[in-house]
Structures are given as structure tokens and as C-alpha cells.
Design a protein around this motif. Structure first.
Motif, PDB file in Angstrom:
ATOM      1  N   PRO A  37       0.837  -1.200   0.000  1.00  0.00           N
ATOM      2  CA  PRO A  37       0.000   0.000   0.000  1.00  0.00           C
ATOM      3  C   PRO A  37       0.870   1.246   0.000  1.00  0.00           C
ATOM      4  O   PRO A  37       2.078   1.162   0.226  1.00  0.00           O
ATOM      5  CB  PRO A  37      -0.775  -0.114   1.312  1.00  0.00           C
ATOM      6  CG  PRO A  37       0.106  -0.931   2.197  1.00  0.00           C
ATOM      7  CD  PRO A  37       0.857  -1.863   1.310  1.00  0.00           C
ATOM      8  N   SER A  38       0.278   2.410  -0.244  1.00  0.00           N
ATOM      9  CA  SER A  38       1.099   3.621  -0.277  1.00  0.00           C
ATOM     10  C   SER A  38       1.678   3.878   1.112  1.00  0.00           C
ATOM     11  O   SER A  38       1.035   3.630   2.127  1.00  0.00           O
ATOM     12  CB  SER A  38       0.275   4.814  -0.763  1.00  0.00           C
ATOM     13  OG  SER A  38      -0.847   4.975   0.046  1.00  0.00           O
ATOM     14  N   GLU A 159       5.661   2.723 -10.291  1.00  0.00           N
ATOM     15  CA  GLU A 159       4.241   2.838 -10.647  1.00  0.00           C
ATOM     16  C   GLU A 159       4.051   3.465 -12.030  1.00  0.00           C
ATOM     17  O   GLU A 159       3.346   4.466 -12.170  1.00  0.00           O
ATOM     18  CB  GLU A 159       3.502   3.687  -9.599  1.00  0.00           C
ATOM     19  CG  GLU A 159       3.782   3.213  -8.195  1.00  0.00           C
ATOM     20  CD  GLU A 159       2.582   3.301  -7.278  1.00  0.00           C
ATOM     21  OE1 GLU A 159       1.494   3.633  -7.763  1.00  0.00           O
ATOM     22  OE2 GLU A 159       2.736   3.006  -6.092  1.00  0.00           O
ATOM     23  N   HIS A 192       1.151  -0.547  -6.385  1.00  0.00           N
ATOM     24  CA  HIS A 192       0.243  -0.863  -5.283  1.00  0.00           C
ATOM     25  C   HIS A 192      -0.939  -1.668  -5.816  1.00  0.00           C
ATOM     26  O   HIS A 192      -1.854  -1.999  -5.085  1.00  0.00           O
ATOM     27  CB  HIS A 192      -0.245   0.425  -4.610  1.00  0.00           C
ATOM     28  CG  HIS A 192      -1.057   1.277  -5.522  1.00  0.00           C
ATOM     29  ND1 HIS A 192      -0.530   2.356  -6.199  1.00  0.00           N
ATOM     30  CD2 HIS A 192      -2.341   1.199  -5.911  1.00  0.00           C
ATOM     31  CE1 HIS A 192      -1.474   2.895  -6.953  1.00  0.00           C
ATOM     32  NE2 HIS A 192      -2.576   2.219  -6.799  1.00  0.00           N
TER      33      HIS A 192
END
Lengths: 368, 277
Positions: A37-38, A159, A192
Motif C-alpha cells: 500500500p502507499s 508505478e 500498489h
């Protein structure tokens, strides 16, 4: 092309520990996905590998070269940034040629390589344009072309698909994966998005709160998650979790939850011997259950049956997700195809016992 | 009232507003140009609003007899020196404020602006004393340094906001692909900041070009244009100058600044199809 080894790397920003004693080896030519997750430290890890950040402690090796404190320019790496980071004041050609120009390649060689990379990414017609004249997807391609043009030892991607629309993302996912297989460059890919991780990675490394939780091939991480976090982070809809008590009955070990009881086969019961009369977390993925009398698709060798009522139905076309009320809790069941089923109807839910998970309640680690 | 007339009315309002603004700015410039070249008789003729006989005598006298030409040269030198000094100090400072986090950053930012709080007349005497001691009095470098002190806060603030607008990833990408941080600055950030820097240069130039007080007290022989004009107009050379000289002086002062802005203008709006703020 090189093997990357991270040895107990830690990164602190003031009092905040972004990455904590992370040890990981990325094999030569491998596509490794850092998933989490971030704020879990995956981007910080990538930036330490790139040299844009230096670790507070620990070592980073490229093959037998210690690169821990080397500036980015001396590492022979490439990177694709989340915002693409194509330079707006240079044409597409100049953007792609930049790494080559810096490394003082001869002019013909630069031209040859830029054309090669542009052709690979199908952006030959765009070479004279400025980035402002390109769409997001085209800029993405420019960023990737620029990253592969130098034949880096390690390719880093932060990302890279998160700013693209859904359709383009699926397309680029396949293209990047194919490209990596063709170039055989050691690739570390941060995301993510668990679907991206599952479809692209040779191996997935799941991180949370600066810790590396599990590393393994996608199928292994999916089917044998070692903790509650990994179990719920991968898979959509996420795994159903319920608190249950381990009971010893005359037929063997059973899991007793609110409104149901599951008798475990002997081999699985073995694992829970030490947990009798204790509370554990029982987990089952929506796709490992079915509703009796509706779908015979699930081929299960060993099964358990619990009772519930249909609370809500999500018809997705390809799948139907049934929300069933068992005791006071909602359990999600994923059934392939379209299933007409009435709300409020009592149903028998079949659980595939070969795909159940049991976690320790306090350590959140997997027992089964 | 239907949509078409409403639309026309809106358009009419807009254009009359624009017309007013343009007239308000342009008319005084046109008037000063007309009267700068007007003959003496036409100027004093109450029947004539627009003169019909023209002469270049006033401008010529101002330029070559009364020293305005030297003033222009001095002003250009001072303005360029000011831009060079304030940029070589202000760009690194602006970059640091935009890109780095360091202790006392906000205090520094505030004190940069606070510097401009002190009225210059208060500092005039100490400044002159200091300049005499440093042998800077009556030199163009001295005036340029004083102008730098006045322009620097704005240069720092303008450049820091420009650099903040260049994304960090653009520089990092350059570093990953083979250059040092300094190399990334010169190859990526600086070219991208060019439009903004042009604006800052324009601001600095105009400020230095128009500045009269400091230039007047710090120089005697090597006067910049405004200081020179002021001393002519105020009558240091015997009595106040006739009005057409004043218009000629206004013309001389406006023209170079307008030319400079005209050339710097194209860097302002946009380059490479993008607009950086």
C-alpha cells in the motif's frame, strides 16, 4: 544485466523508519514486483536502488559491485517515473537520445539506437514532437524507450502505469512484460496494484510498514500467504476473515464460529493441536466457496458445509458475488457466470477445505 | 432582449472596457512622443492640440549637450550589471529555497522581504559614507550593487517559485540517466525556468532603469539616465527646463525600456508549447 542484492537496508527520515532491515535478492534477468500500500516503503526502496536516496544502514550490491553510496549516474541503471518525467523542452528524439549523449556515444550509434527503441515502443512517427503534443500513453512510451535505449544493468519502474486509463493500463502491462522478457534486463517494478503484480511479476515481494512480508512467485503468494496482511492485500474481492475458536471434538479438530462449525480433516487438524480452545482467524477466498445447488463448477475433494442467507448479490457479468449472512457476519462468495438468486434465501455454502487459511490472532502469521 | 442582442451587448461592454484601458496606458505615451518632437511655437499654441511642425532639437540637445546619451549608456551598464549580480546571487538562493529543506528556511524567506521594509532615504547617508570608504562612490558598479540590494529579494522570490514549478522528477530522471545534480540543473531546470527568468530579468531591468534616488545620491559624474534627467529638469544647470524638454526626456526614458521588454516578451508567455508558472 546483473543480480541485485539488498542486505539489511534501512532508511530513516528523522524518527520515521521508511524501510526496516530489508534483505532481498533480485536474480539476474528477473522481473520482481515490489507490492504494497502507499507509504509502505516500496518507492523508498526503489529510490535507494537507484541511488536517489542513500540507505541509513545496510548495503546494496549489483553483482559483486558495492553501489550503496554510488551516485545514480555511476550505477548504469534506468528508471521509469510515475509522472513519466519526460523533459518538456526536448523533442521525443532528444529525450530518448539523452542518456546516450551523456555517455558520449557516436552520432550514428545514437541515431541507430533511438530508432531501435522508438520502433520497439511504436513511436517512430512521434520523434520530432514535443512532449506537450503527446497523450499520456505516448509519453509513457517515450519514458520506457528512454529507459531501455542504454541497455541498463537494472531497470527500475515506479508505478509507471498508475496515471494511465484502465484500458491503456492493461495494454501497457502486457507490452512492458513482453519487452522485459525480450531484453532480459533485471527489472524492479513498484506498484500498489495487486493485479499488476500478479500478471507481471516473476516474483512478488509484498511490503507493509517498511517490512518485507513475503517474497515468492505470484501463485505462491496468492495461495500460501504467510500473514493476514498478504492474504487480504492480494485477491479481489479480498479474503473472508472470521474469528473462530478451535474445539476438540470426538470427530477431530473443529473450528467454531458465530453460527457455524467446520470439522477439519485430520492432516489440517494436526496444525491446530496447540490452539485448542483458543481464538484464531479463519480465512477463505470468495472463489474457494460455492453455493450448493447453484453451481457445480467448483471441483472440491474435501468440503465443509455451512448455512447462511443471501443478503446481497453483485452481478458482474463474468462473475456473481453473493454476500451471504452467516451468524452476524457477511461472507462473500464468488461464483463464475451469471447466477440468478433471490435475496433473503437460505443457502448451503460449500467451503473447499484444501484452500482454507488459519492465522494466529496475535502474530497474524499463517498457521495453515 | 434575445440572446443575440445580449451577446452583442456583452461584446460591446468588453471592447469599450479594453478600449478605455488601452487609451489610459497608451495615450500618455503618444502625447509625450508628440510633444517631445513638437516645435516650440506649436507647443505653446493654444489652438493646436496636435502639433504640425516637428523638430528633433530637444531630444538632440538632451542627448548630446546635456549628457542624456551618457546617461543611457550608464543606465544600460548599471541595469545589465544589476541583472548579472542579482541573478548570480538570486538563482542559487531561489533554487535552495525551492528544492531543499533546511533549518531557518522560513526565517530567511521572511528576512529577505523584510530587507525592503527600510526606506532608502534613511539609509542614504550611511550608504554614501560606506561607499566613500570602499571607493565605490560615483562608480557604476556602486550603483549596480545598490540596485542589486533592491532587486535581489524579488529575484530570489520569483526564481524560487519558478524552480518550485519544475518537478523534482525531471531532475531526478536526468541524474538517473547519467548527469550530476549540477548537470541536471544546467541541462533541465535552467532551460525550463527560462521564461520565468526572463520575467525576473525584465523586472530587474525596469527597476534599475527607473530608480532615481539611490542613483542620484551615489553618483555625480557617472549618472544613470533618470539621475541625469532629474538633475537637468530640476535645474542644476540653471533654472528649470522648459516643458517640451520634459516631454523629450520622458520619451528618451521610455523608449529603451520598451525596446527591452519587446524583446524579452517572447520568452515570457510560453516555450515548447508549455506554460510554466
Amino acid at each position: 544485466m546483473v543480480e541485485v542484492r539488498l542486505e539489511k537496508i534501512t532508511k530513516k527520515f528523522g524518527d520515521f523508519t521508511a524501510v526496516n532491515e530489508l534483505t532481498l535478492t533480485i536474480k539476474d534477468g528477473e522481473f520482481l514486483v515490489l507490492l504494497g500500500p502507499s507509504g509502505c516503503g516500496k518507492t523508498t526502496t526503489l529510490r535507494m536502488i537507484s541511488g536517489l536516496e542513500t540507505p541509513t544502514s545496510g548495503k546494496i550490491w549489483f553483482g559483486d559491485r558495492d553501489v550503496t553510496y554510488l551516485p545514480p549516474k555511476d550505477r548504469n541503471i534506468s528508471m521509469v517515473f510515475q509522472s513519466y518525467a519526460v523533459w518538456p523542452h526536448m523533442t521525443v528524439y532528444d529525450n530518448i537520445a539523452f542518456p546516450l549523449k551523456i555517455k558520449k556515444y557516436p552520432k550514428e550509434e545514437i541515431d541507430k539506437r533511438v530508432k531501435w527503441a522508438a520502433e520497439l515502443l511504436q513511436i517512430e512517427e512521434l520523434l520530432d514532437r514535443y512532449p506537450a503534443q503527446l497523450s499520456g500513453g505516448q509519453r509513457q512510451r517515450v519514458a520506457v524507450a528512454r529507459a531501455i535505449v542504454v541497455e541498463p544493468d537494472v531497470l527500475l519502474m515506479d508505478e509507471p502505469l498508475s496515471n494511465l486509463d484502465a484500458k491503456l493500463r492493461v495494454m501497457m502491462r502486457a507490452e512492458i512484460k513482453k519487452l522485459q522478457e525480450k531484453l532480459k534486463v533485471t527489472t524492479i517494478y513498484v506498484t500498489h496494484d495487486q493485479v499488476e503484480a500478479m500478471t507481471m511479476g516473476d516474483r512478488i515481494a509484498v511490503m507493509n510498514k517498511g517490512q518485507l512480508l513475503q517474497v515468492g512467485p505470484p501463485v505462491e503468494v496468492y495461495s500460501k500467504p504467510n500473514s493476514i496482511f498478504v492474504a487480504t492485500f492480494i485477491g479481489a474481492p479480498e479474503m473472508n476473515l472470521m474469528d473462530v475458536t478451535v474445539k476438540e471434538t470426538d470427530k477431530g479438530i473443529a473450528l467454531e464460529g458465530e453460527g457455524f462449525e467446520i470439522l477439519l480433516p485430520e492432516d489440517l487438524g494436526e496444525f491446530l493441536k496447540n490452539y485448542v480452545n483458543k481464538t484464531v482467524v479463519f480465512g477463505i477466498r470468495p472463489e474457494h466457496m460455492t453455493v450448493e445447488g447453484i453451481s457445480e463448477v467448483l471441483h472440491v475433494k474435501r468440503k465443509a458445509k455451512i448455512k447462511g442467507t443471501v443478503d446481497f448479490v453483485e452481478a458482474l457479468g463474468t462473475d456473481t458475488i453473493i454476500h451471504a449472512k452467516v451468524g452476524g457476519k457477511i461472507i462473500k462468495i464468488k461464483i463464475p457466470g451469471h447466477v440468478p438468486i433471490g435475496l433473503g434465501r437460505p443457502v448451503d455454502i460449500i467451503i473447499d477445505l484444501d484452500n482454507i487459511h488459519v492465522f494466529d490472532k496475535s502474530t497474524e502469521k499463517a498457521i495453515i | 432582449m434575445n440572446d443575440k442582442t445580449r451577446f452583442m451587448l456583452k461584446k460591446l461592454l468588453l471592447y469599450s472596457f479594453l478600449f478605455t484601458v488601452v487609451v489610459w496606458i497608451v495615450l500618455p505615451i503618444i502625447v509625450s512622443i508628440l510633444y517631445a518632437f513638437s516645435s516650440k511655437l506649436d507647443y505653446y499654441d493654444p489652438q493646436k492640440v496636435i502639433p504640425t511642425h516637428y523638430t528633433t532639437q530637444w531630444v538632440k540637445t538632451l542627448l548630446f549637450t546635456l549628457g542624456a546619451w551618457d546617461g543611457i549608456k550608464n543606465s544600460v551598464i548599471v541595469a545589465i550589471l544589476t541583472i548579472i549580480i542579482s541573478f548570480s546571487l538570486g538563482i542559487p538562493a531561489g533554487y535552495a529555497i525551492a528544492k531543499f529543506i533546511f533549518p531557518g528556511k522560513d526565517t530567511i524567506k521572511l528576512s529577505i522581504i523584510a530587507l525592503r521594509m527600510f526606506p532608502i532615504p534613511v539609509m542614504a547617508i550611511p550608504l554614501v559614507v560606506l561607499y566613500i570608504k570602499l571607493n565605490l562612490i560615483d562608480t557604476l558598479l556602486g550603483v549596480a550593487l545598490a540596485h542589486t540590494a533592491m532587486a535581489l529579494p524579488f529575484v530570489v522570490l520569483i526564481t524560487s517559485s519558478i524552480f518550485a514549478g519544475v518537478s523534482k522528477e525531471l531532475e531526478e530522471a536526468a541524474m538517473v540517466f547519467g548527469v550530476t545534480r549540477l548537470g541536471a540543473f544546467f541541462r533541465i531546470t535552467l532551460p525550463l525556468a527560462l521564461p520565468g527568468l526572463a520575467a525576473a530579468a525584465m523586472f530587474t531591468f525596469v527597476m534599475s532603469w527607473n530608480e532615481v534616488f539611490v542613483a542620484s545620491i551615489l553618483t555625480l559624474k557617472n549618472r544613470t539616465l533618470p539621475a541625469q534627467i532629474l538633475s537637468i529638469m530640476a535645474g542644476s544647470s540653471g533654472g528649470a527646463a522648459p516643458p517640451y524638454y520634459k516631454f523629450a526626456a520622458a520619451f528618451i526614458m521610455t523608449l529603451p525600456a520598451m525596446i527591452f521588454i519587446f524583446f524579452a516578451r517572447k520568452y515570457l508567455v510560453s516555450m515548447w508549447g508549455i506554460t510554466l508558472k
